[in-house]
Design a protein around this motif. Structure first.
Motif, PDB file in Angstrom:
ATOM      1  N   PRO A   1      31.311  33.937  36.960  1.00 39.25           N
ATOM      2  CA  PRO A   1      31.908  35.271  37.099  1.00 39.25           C
ATOM      3  C   PRO A   1      31.188  36.151  38.118  1.00 39.25           C
ATOM      4  O   PRO A   1      31.738  37.168  38.550  1.00 39.25           O
ATOM      5  CB  PRO A   1      31.805  35.858  35.693  1.00 39.25           C
ATOM      6  N   ASN A   2      29.964  35.757  38.503  1.00 37.02           N
ATOM      7  CA  ASN A   2      29.203  36.564  39.460  1.00 37.02           C
ATOM      8  C   ASN A   2      29.437  36.140  40.908  1.00 37.02           C
ATOM      9  O   ASN A   2      29.001  36.830  41.829  1.00 37.02           O
ATOM     10  CB  ASN A   2      27.705  36.468  39.147  1.00 37.02           C
ATOM     11  N   SER A   3      30.078  34.991  41.116  1.00 39.16           N
ATOM     12  CA  SER A   3      30.271  34.480  42.475  1.00 39.16           C
ATOM     13  C   SER A   3      31.141  35.426  43.293  1.00 39.16           C
ATOM     14  O   SER A   3      32.092  36.037  42.781  1.00 39.16           O
ATOM     15  CB  SER A   3      30.933  33.104  42.432  1.00 39.16           C
ATOM     16  N   GLY A   4      30.791  35.514  44.577  1.00 36.00           N
ATOM     17  CA  GLY A   4      31.576  36.340  45.484  1.00 36.00           C
ATOM     18  C   GLY A   4      31.612  37.793  45.094  1.00 36.00           C
ATOM     19  O   GLY A   4      32.609  38.481  45.331  1.00 36.00           O
ATOM     20  N   GLY A   5      30.514  38.281  44.487  1.00 38.42           N
ATOM     21  CA  GLY A   5      30.484  39.674  44.061  1.00 38.42           C
ATOM     22  C   GLY A   5      31.445  39.967  42.928  1.00 38.42           C
ATOM     23  O   GLY A   5      31.944  41.089  42.794  1.00 38.42           O
ATOM     24  N   GLY A   6      31.725  38.933  42.107  1.00 44.42           N
ATOM     25  CA  GLY A   6      32.611  39.130  40.971  1.00 44.42           C
ATOM     26  C   GLY A   6      34.062  38.828  41.238  1.00 44.42           C
ATOM     27  O   GLY A   6      34.936  39.154  40.409  1.00 44.42           O
ATOM     28  N   THR A   7      34.368  38.175  42.364  1.00 41.23           N
ATOM     29  CA  THR A   7      35.763  37.900  42.703  1.00 41.23           C
ATOM     30  C   THR A   7      36.293  36.621  42.069  1.00 41.23           C
ATOM     31  O   THR A   7      37.516  36.412  42.037  1.00 41.23           O
ATOM     32  CB  THR A   7      35.944  37.788  44.231  1.00 41.23           C
ATOM     33  N   ALA A   8      35.403  35.745  41.570  1.00 45.26           N
ATOM     34  CA  ALA A   8      35.853  34.449  41.057  1.00 45.26           C
ATOM     35  C   ALA A   8      36.910  34.565  39.956  1.00 45.26           C
ATOM     36  O   ALA A   8      37.912  33.836  39.978  1.00 45.26           O
ATOM     37  CB  ALA A   8      34.656  33.624  40.587  1.00 45.26           C
ATOM     38  N   PRO A   9      36.730  35.448  38.954  1.00 49.71           N
ATOM     39  CA  PRO A   9      37.781  35.562  37.926  1.00 49.71           C
ATOM     40  C   PRO A   9      39.138  35.954  38.503  1.00 49.71           C
ATOM     41  O   PRO A   9      40.186  35.508  38.021  1.00 49.71           O
ATOM     42  CB  PRO A   9      37.234  36.643  36.989  1.00 49.71           C
ATOM     43  N   LYS A  10      39.138  36.781  39.545  1.00 48.17           N
ATOM     44  CA  LYS A  10      40.396  37.184  40.168  1.00 48.17           C
ATOM     45  C   LYS A  10      41.069  36.003  40.872  1.00 48.17           C
ATOM     46  O   LYS A  10      42.296  35.971  40.999  1.00 48.17           O
ATOM     47  CB  LYS A  10      40.151  38.311  41.174  1.00 48.17           C
ATOM     48  N   VAL A  11      40.264  35.050  41.321  1.00 47.00           N
ATOM     49  CA  VAL A  11      40.806  33.862  41.980  1.00 47.00           C
ATOM     50  C   VAL A  11      41.428  32.918  40.967  1.00 47.00           C
ATOM     51  O   VAL A  11      42.510  32.360  41.183  1.00 47.00           O
ATOM     52  CB  VAL A  11      39.700  33.144  42.780  1.00 47.00           C
ATOM     53  N   VAL A  12      40.748  32.722  39.825  1.00 46.86           N
ATOM     54  CA  VAL A  12      41.159  31.676  38.889  1.00 46.86           C
ATOM     55  C   VAL A  12      42.372  32.067  38.054  1.00 46.86           C
ATOM     56  O   VAL A  12      43.191  31.199  37.695  1.00 46.86           O
ATOM     57  CB  VAL A  12      39.986  31.269  37.984  1.00 46.86           C
ATOM     58  N   LEU A  13      42.530  33.314  37.722  1.00 51.30           N
ATOM     59  CA  LEU A  13      43.600  33.697  36.807  1.00 51.30           C
ATOM     60  C   LEU A  13      45.008  33.367  37.326  1.00 51.30           C
ATOM     61  O   LEU A  13      45.811  32.766  36.597  1.00 51.30           O
ATOM     62  CB  LEU A  13      43.479  35.180  36.454  1.00 51.30           C
ATOM     63  N   PRO A  14      45.348  33.724  38.557  1.00 50.66           N
ATOM     64  CA  PRO A  14      46.691  33.347  39.039  1.00 50.66           C
ATOM     65  C   PRO A  14      46.862  31.838  39.198  1.00 50.66           C
ATOM     66  O   PRO A  14      47.964  31.316  38.983  1.00 50.66           O
ATOM     67  CB  PRO A  14      46.813  34.072  40.380  1.00 50.66           C
ATOM     68  N   LEU A  15      45.788  31.135  39.570  1.00 47.37           N
ATOM     69  CA  LEU A  15      45.879  29.683  39.680  1.00 47.37           C
ATOM     70  C   LEU A  15      46.169  29.047  38.326  1.00 47.37           C
ATOM     71  O   LEU A  15      47.023  28.150  38.209  1.00 47.37           O
ATOM     72  CB  LEU A  15      44.572  29.105  40.247  1.00 47.37           C
ATOM     73  N   ALA A  16      45.444  29.486  37.306  1.00 44.53           N
ATOM     74  CA  ALA A  16      45.657  28.942  35.963  1.00 44.53           C
ATOM     75  C   ALA A  16      47.085  29.196  35.501  1.00 44.53           C
ATOM     76  O   ALA A  16      47.733  28.318  34.914  1.00 44.53           O
ATOM     77  CB  ALA A  16      44.651  29.559  34.993  1.00 44.53           C
ATOM     78  N   ARG A  17      47.596  30.393  35.768  1.00 44.86           N
ATOM     79  CA  ARG A  17      48.971  30.709  35.374  1.00 44.86           C
ATOM     80  C   ARG A  17      49.964  29.798  36.084  1.00 44.86           C
ATOM     81  O   ARG A  17      50.880  29.249  35.446  1.00 44.86           O
ATOM     82  CB  ARG A  17      49.272  32.177  35.703  1.00 44.86           C
ATOM     83  N   ARG A  18      49.783  29.615  37.396  1.00 41.75           N
ATOM     84  CA  ARG A  18      50.699  28.769  38.169  1.00 41.75           C
ATOM     85  C   ARG A  18      50.659  27.323  37.686  1.00 41.75           C
ATOM     86  O   ARG A  18      51.704  26.650  37.604  1.00 41.75           O
ATOM     87  CB  ARG A  18      50.324  28.836  39.650  1.00 41.75           C
ATOM     88  N   LEU A  19      49.491  26.833  37.362  1.00 41.36           N
ATOM     89  CA  LEU A  19      49.366  25.445  36.893  1.00 41.36           C
ATOM     90  C   LEU A  19      50.036  25.267  35.529  1.00 41.36           C
ATOM     91  O   LEU A  19      50.708  24.257  35.280  1.00 41.36           O
ATOM     92  CB  LEU A  19      47.896  25.043  36.821  1.00 41.36           C
ATOM     93  N   ARG A  20      49.862  26.235  34.660  1.00 41.26           N
ATOM     94  CA  ARG A  20      50.513  26.153  33.341  1.00 41.26           C
ATOM     95  C   ARG A  20      52.031  26.187  33.490  1.00 41.26           C
ATOM     96  O   ARG A  20      52.758  25.479  32.776  1.00 41.26           O
ATOM     97  CB  ARG A  20      50.025  27.298  32.450  1.00 41.26           C
ATOM     98  N   GLU A  21      52.509  27.007  34.405  1.00 38.95           N
ATOM     99  CA  GLU A  21      53.953  27.058  34.650  1.00 38.95           C
ATOM    100  C   GLU A  21      54.483  25.721  35.149  1.00 38.95           C
ATOM    101  O   GLU A  21      55.657  25.378  34.924  1.00 38.95           O
ATOM    102  CB  GLU A  21      54.274  28.165  35.667  1.00 38.95           C
ATOM    103  N   ALA A  22      53.604  24.952  35.835  1.00 38.47           N
ATOM    104  CA  ALA A  22      53.990  23.639  36.337  1.00 38.47           C
ATOM    105  C   ALA A  22      53.845  22.548  35.283  1.00 38.47           C
ATOM    106  O   ALA A  22      54.119  21.381  35.557  1.00 38.47           O
ATOM    107  CB  ALA A  22      53.148  23.283  37.563  1.00 38.47           C
ATOM    108  N   GLY A  23      53.405  22.918  34.082  1.00 39.27           N
ATOM    109  CA  GLY A  23      53.294  21.954  32.992  1.00 39.27           C
ATOM    110  C   GLY A  23      51.910  21.400  32.756  1.00 39.27           C
ATOM    111  O   GLY A  23      51.730  20.517  31.902  1.00 39.27           O
ATOM    112  N   ALA A  24      50.919  21.889  33.486  1.00 33.50           N
ATOM    113  CA  ALA A  24      49.551  21.393  33.316  1.00 33.50           C
ATOM    114  C   ALA A  24      48.859  22.102  32.153  1.00 33.50           C
ATOM    115  O   ALA A  24      49.132  23.277  31.875  1.00 33.50           O
ATOM    116  CB  ALA A  24      48.749  21.607  34.595  1.00 33.50           C
ATOM    117  N   GLU A  25      47.975  21.380  31.502  1.00 31.47           N
ATOM    118  CA  GLU A  25      47.103  21.998  30.509  1.00 31.47           C
ATOM    119  C   GLU A  25      45.872  22.543  31.231  1.00 31.47           C
ATOM    120  O   GLU A  25      45.252  21.841  32.025  1.00 31.47           O
ATOM    121  CB  GLU A  25      46.681  20.976  29.453  1.00 31.47           C
ATOM    122  N   VAL A  26      45.519  23.767  30.921  1.00 31.67           N
ATOM    123  CA  VAL A  26      44.412  24.428  31.623  1.00 31.67           C
ATOM    124  C   VAL A  26      43.510  25.134  30.626  1.00 31.67           C
ATOM    125  O   VAL A  26      43.986  25.891  29.780  1.00 31.67           O
ATOM    126  CB  VAL A  26      44.933  25.458  32.651  1.00 31.67           C
TER     127      VAL A  26
END
Length: 306
Positions: A12-37
């Protein structure tokens, strides 16, 4: 629908705290595609092996979300667990992701995670006296660039794009030559150097093309020795490192091999030389005559989605 499943390990500290902002939309998109995340947040390398072990046992791809230091801790744990790795850059340097050509576009990252093929990639095995060997993804370095990495760690108040250039100039402004003993596959050489880099990846220091011919799947280490020069000359030559032109300079030697040892001290004062790996400190370089820093290539050690 996809059958691939994922465990995201996020610093969560990577990139000055930007990592959580990166992962959340990716996780949502993957779940929408049927992946378990699953998503786990941690800034402690100590808990990474257990998290990776659970993920690998469940057949999940382990996704490192953070910088190069996070990636190295995750990659070693994935090797031990026999799992598969993916990389989403969200740190300050992201140099190994650059080497992997991981896209920055969200759509392309989703496509990579869903459709990428597990591909064997080399890692570095790094040993220092008195501490267990660790696996590193990108590079190990001793001298002025390790000093610059220390300065970067204290420069969070600067804009991200300025941290590495300013740290490099500050480190060069106070650098001292080091008397280094380098041995590559049994061939020993002595150097009065500013820096030595043992590279698996061609990039470090947020895009510096330190080892232009390095490949992450060739089973060989590229060793770049920058011989001692005046501070002004080193500072003037710094821009050349960003496009790899520095290797044509007379002060730069590029050697290759599969096993490298390094030892030495700063000239005159016998002060220790700092050592770093993928943005993380490894302590001080052993003195010549002591058990040295040892780096060995681990060909195809980890499977990475590419």
């Amino acid at each position: 629908m996809t059958s691939r499943s994922f465990t995201f390990l996020v610093n969560p500290n990577s990139g000055g705290g930007t990592a959580p902002k990166v992962v959340l939309p990716l996780a949502r998109r993957l779940r929408e595609a049927g992946a378990e995340v699953e998503v786990s947040y941690t800034s402690s390398a100590a808990v990474v092996p257990d998290l990776v072990k659970v993920a690998a046992a469940a057949g999940r791809v382990v996704v490192s979300v953070g910088g190069d230091g996070m990636l190295s801790s995750v990659a070693g744990a994935v090797v031990d667990a026999g799992g598969e790795l993916a990389v989403i850059p969200a740190g300050r340097g992201n140099d190994f992701a650059r080497m992997l050509e991981v896209p920055s576009d969200e759509d392309a990252q989703v496509a990579l995670l869903l459709g990428g093929k597990p591909t064997p990639v080399d890692l570095l095995s790094v040993s220092m006296p008195g501490r267990p060997a660790v696996l590193v993804a990108g590079s190990v370095y001793a001298g002025v660039d390790a000093r610059a990495a220390e300065i970067v760690d204290r420069s969070h108040w600067l804009p991200n794009r300025l941290q590495y250039p300013i740290a490099s100039i500050r480190a060069l402004g106070t650098y001292r030559p080091a008397a280094l003993t380098v041995e590559i596959d049994g061939r020993r050489t002595e150097h009065r150097a500013a820096n030595v880099v043992i590279a698996n990846s061609r990039f470090y220091g947020k895009g510096m093309d330190i080892a232009p011919d390095a490949r992450i799947d060739d089973g060989v280490l590229d060793v770049v020795v920058i011989e001692a020069a005046g501070r002004v000359d080193l500072i003037r030559s710094l821009p050349k490192v960003y496009d790899g032109a520095h290797v044509a300079l007379a002060a730069v030697k590029v050697l290759r091999g599969t096993r490298v040892t390094v030892s030495g001290r700063y000239d005159g004062t016998a002060a220790p030389v700092p050592v770093g790996a993928d943005g993380e400190s490894l302590g001080d370089l052993p003195a010549t005559g002591e058990q040295p820093l040892t780096v060995e290539i681990r060909p195809g050690a980890v499977k990475v989605l590419r």
